[in-house]
Design an enzyme around this catalytic site. Structure first.
Site, PDB file in Angstrom:
ATOM      1  N   ASP A   1       0.853  -1.192   0.000  1.00 15.01           N
ATOM      2  CA  ASP A   1       0.000   0.000   0.000  1.00 15.01           C
ATOM      3  C   ASP A   1       0.890   1.244   0.000  1.00 15.01           C
ATOM      4  O   ASP A   1       2.115   1.150   0.051  1.00 15.01           O
ATOM      5  CB  ASP A   1      -0.948  -0.008   1.212  1.00 15.01           C
ATOM      6  CG  ASP A   1      -0.203   0.068   2.536  1.00 15.01           C
ATOM      7  OD1 ASP A   1       0.859  -0.569   2.659  1.00 15.01           O
ATOM      8  OD2 ASP A   1      -0.661   0.775   3.461  1.00 15.01           O
TER       9      ASP A   1
ATOM     10  N   HIS B   1       1.716  -8.888  -3.371  1.00  9.78           N
ATOM     11  CA  HIS B   1       0.687  -7.882  -3.072  1.00  9.78           C
ATOM     12  C   HIS B   1       1.408  -6.536  -2.944  1.00  9.78           C
ATOM     13  O   HIS B   1       1.717  -6.055  -1.856  1.00  9.78           O
ATOM     14  CB  HIS B   1      -0.043  -8.242  -1.782  1.00  9.78           C
ATOM     15  CG  HIS B   1      -1.260  -7.411  -1.537  1.00  9.78           C
ATOM     16  ND1 HIS B   1      -2.505  -7.741  -2.022  1.00  9.78           N
ATOM     17  CD2 HIS B   1      -1.432  -6.248  -0.870  1.00  9.78           C
ATOM     18  CE1 HIS B   1      -3.384  -6.826  -1.664  1.00  9.78           C
ATOM     19  NE2 HIS B   1      -2.753  -5.900  -0.960  1.00  9.78           N
TER      20      HIS B   1
ATOM     21  N   ASP C   1       1.419 -17.535  -3.882  1.00 10.57           N
ATOM     22  CA  ASP C   1       1.972 -16.481  -4.740  1.00 10.57           C
ATOM     23  C   ASP C   1       0.853 -15.896  -5.588  1.00 10.57           C
ATOM     24  O   ASP C   1       0.695 -16.243  -6.755  1.00 10.57           O
ATOM     25  CB  ASP C   1       3.092 -17.050  -5.627  1.00 10.57           C
ATOM     26  CG  ASP C   1       3.647 -15.979  -6.553  1.00 10.57           C
ATOM     27  OD1 ASP C   1       3.453 -14.779  -6.263  1.00 10.57           O
ATOM     28  OD2 ASP C   1       4.258 -16.338  -7.581  1.00 10.57           O
TER      29      ASP C   1
ATOM     30  N   GLU D   1       2.601 -10.065   0.648  1.00 11.38           N
ATOM     31  CA  GLU D   1       2.857  -8.622   0.540  1.00 11.38           C
ATOM     32  C   GLU D   1       4.352  -8.388   0.791  1.00 11.38           C
ATOM     33  O   GLU D   1       5.090  -9.319   1.128  1.00 11.38           O
ATOM     34  CB  GLU D   1       1.994  -7.842   1.558  1.00 11.38           C
ATOM     35  CG  GLU D   1       2.017  -6.338   1.275  1.00 11.38           C
ATOM     36  CD  GLU D   1       0.909  -5.550   1.993  1.00 11.38           C
ATOM     37  OE1 GLU D   1       0.104  -6.139   2.723  1.00 11.38           O
ATOM     38  OE2 GLU D   1       0.888  -4.310   1.786  1.00 11.38           O
TER      39      GLU D   1
END
Ligand code: G3I
Ligand code: 9MR
Length: 590
Positions: free
Chosen positions: A202, A514, A556, A565
């Protein structure tokens, strides 16, 4: 013996680049220069090895499915047998599932080169490299990860190659969320809080997690200043006279410094209210807020800025003003925390970004106190460290006491009484001894118990390796270094999943982390040099996993944010471990 090794060494030099062709090893071209990856994905191997490269003088071993065979052999690229060994007894380890396995230990074989391991009836391993250069390239890529994840900067082709991108998240107009309001900085006013690294997949910037990450890289530098003084990873500041790792750290420290309000309180995080989509940074234009205040943020901030003000001082003897400002801010944050010792971060109802929630601040007080004591020589700061009564464990974002131990060991000998200093050493060595027992008990070549496989387990493995490397440096005893390297081998492929968890480095590596930039950049391969979180059985993302065991529950896939992530606090211990081992090797060279 020596002659035999020498001969092998020469032949491996000769065959070097063509080894894979000769051995039909599936053509994985580990071109690890960070911007030009050509890694093909072979089928999963049944023999699990470090896929990157073992250190010549380190622990070296492979995991073999249980078999009645008792022997294994290593062959070079000419097909000559260079080492024969005996397999361990078959054994189990519940963390990896019900199937038994054997361990093939070839630590005694120390000749750099390319090999393959064979067990009759089982078959051949993938290519086994005994190779420091591969580790050197991986180390650089793991450090360059931080450049690739800089907020507020356009990445140009000169440094980012095909991963170039426009700037996003300038963060010069960040809104103060009501949860973070103060008299001097009311709700909905704005502050400027540019630079820094994205936390993870993020685009948030979180004080708590930024602190341990920054400190771990600062420690890498502080423990190996000569090694880092010549290490260039190709960033815009590479030629400014400072080590690249320091330039990278300053990018984040300058942001971190902005996270304090006038009272000394520290904002818990800077994020959008909701998770961004799979957008590239420049397309994620939702408003960004500073959200919440907390005792943990204040203390982690104090610790990190105090440590930076000390560790970087020799580099800024002519212009220490910025370091002085950081130290003053660290003291102010500490004072705020003393006045607000139980300020727990509460996630506001309109916010869904990461929490980094914590309610036990004794370890944060211990760490920040240790750093401020070292920075000021004022013993009153040391009290919480001396009162810290929980047993020492490897550091993570929620438990940072060990970071204070690292600093006191490095810089505290002259300032502490002899018995204080030796007590710190004793605790660390006791931890390392217990790790060796864990390593021996599971037989899998890693100092991990089932319950250690939590969200970000790969960082647990590597933070344990940091603890072991400290024990090695304190005592000079190889056994600690060997187990640390066993842990490194685990994340680089010798684990039940068969993945080398570092993107771009190994035969089978994560392709779908991620990570919003890797998902959104229209480039097939993910950014190189990123360590994914790793196996853990929580499966909080509700994706479909093939395995549920602690050390094999990994997927994965973009979906799997709980195992796949990447974050700044997971890459940092990888940088530290590789840097420490490489620096030692360099220093040992005649
Ligand atoms: O500490 C307990 C342990 O005692 C218990 O045995 C174990 C069993 O589940 O759980 C442990 O707590 C876990 C905690 O991490 C510490 O490892 C929680 O279950 C787990 O949910 C929690 O995960 C955190 C995750 O955010 C969810 O909050 C990760 O540590 C943390 O790294 C991760 O951080 C996110 C940020 O919020 C946002 N950015 C990405 C980043 C990485 O995924
Ligand atoms: O993308 C988010 C990731 O960075 C966080 O670590 C993770 C844990 O809180 O959450 C991810 O966001 C997911 C959200 O929690 C649930 N809906 C799906 C989101 C990912 O697409």
């Amino acid at each position: 013996m020596f002659n035999q090794y020498r001969k092998v060494y020469l032949s491996s030099l000769f065959y070097g680049v063509t080894t894979c062709v000769l051995m039909g090893c599936n053509g994985a071209n580990i071109n690890t220069e960070s911007t030009n990856l050509t890694v093909s994905q072979p089928a999963k191997q049944t023999i699990h090895i470090n896929q990157l490269g073992y250190f010549a003088t380190g622990e070296k071993g492979a995991i073999i499915p249980a078999t009645k065979e008792t022997a294994f052999r290593l062959q070079n690229s000419a097909g000559e047998t260079v080492f024969e060994g005996t397999l361990s007894e078959s054994r189990g380890w519940p963390a990896q599932g019900p199937n038994e396995f054997k361990f093939a230990d070839f630590s005694a074989f120390t000749v750099p080169g390319n090999y393959v391991l064979t067990v009759e009836g089982i078959g051949k391993s993938g290519p086994i490299y005994i190779d420091s250069d591969a580790n050197r390239r991986a180390h650089k890529a793991a450090l360059k990860y931080y450049y690739f994840n800089r907020a507020g900067m356009a990445l140009t082709e000169a440094y980012a190659g095909k991963f170039k991108r426009p700037a996003g998240h300038p963060d010069t107009q960040v809104i103060v969320h009501p949860s973070a309001a103060s008299a001097s900085q009311p709700a909905l006013s704005t502050i400027s809080s540019p630079k820094g690294w994205y936390d993870a997949g993020d685009y948030g910037k979180y004080t708590v997690n930024a602190s341990i990450s920054t400190y771990t890289l600062l420690a890498a530098y502080a423990d190996n200043p000569e090694f880092y003084s010549n290490l260039s990873v190709g960033i815009p500041e590479s030629n400014n006279g400072l080590p690249d790792i320091v330039d990278e750290l300053i990018w984040n420290l300058e942001w971190l410094h902005t996270m304090q309000n006038d009272d000394g309180a520290v904002y818990h995080k800077l994020t959008t209210l909701q998770w961004p989509g799979k957008d590239m940074p420049d397309a994620d234009t939702a408003d960004r807020y500073v959200i919440g205040l907390s005792t943990s943020a204040a203390l982690d901030y104090a610790a990190t800025l105090a440590a930076a003000s000390r560790i970087l001082r020799p580099l800024f003897s002519d212009n220490p003003q910025q370091l002085d400002t950081w130290l003053a801010s660290a003291k102010k944050a500490w004072n705020w925390a003393i006045a607000n010792p139980n300020y727990v971060y509460q996630q506001p109802s309109d916010v869904s970004s990461g929490e980094y929630g914590d309610s036990d601040f004794s370890d944060e007080f211990a760490w920040a106190g240790a750093e401020l004591f070292l920075a000021t020589e004022d013993r009153s700061y040391l009290l919480p460290f001396k009162q810290y009564r929980q047993s020492l464990k490897e550091p993570d974002w929620a438990n940072v006491a060990a970071l204070g131990y690292f600093s006191l060991i490095r810089e505290g000998q002259q300032l502490l009484a002899d018995n204080e200093y030796s007590e710190i050493q004793t605790q660390l060595i006791a931890y390392a001894d217990a790790s060796i027992q864990i390593y021996q008990a599971n037989g899998y070549g890693v100092a991990m118990n089932s319950e250690d496989f939590v969200w970000g387990s790969n960082a647990v493995v590597l933070n344990k390796a940091i603890m072991l490397l400290h024990a090695f440096h304190l005592t000079g005893q190889e056994k600690y270094r060997q187990v640390a390297l066993g842990n490194l081998n685990f994340v680089l492929g010798r684990n039940p999943t068969g993945y080398s968890f570092l993107t771009g480095f190994g035969e089978l590596t994560p392709q779908h982390p991620h990570h919003r930039i890797s998902a959104g950049d229209q480039i097939d391969k993910p950014l190189p040099g990123m360590l994914v979180g790793g196996p853990q059985p929580g499966q909080q993302d509700n994706c479909k996993y093939a395995q549920n065991y602690a050390a094999s529950s990994y997927l994965d896939d973009w979906c799997s944010y709980s195992t796949n992530e990447v974050t700044i606090n997971w890459n940092a211990p990888l940088v530290y471990v590789l840097g420490s081992v490489l620096a030692q090797e360099q220093a040992d060279k005649p």
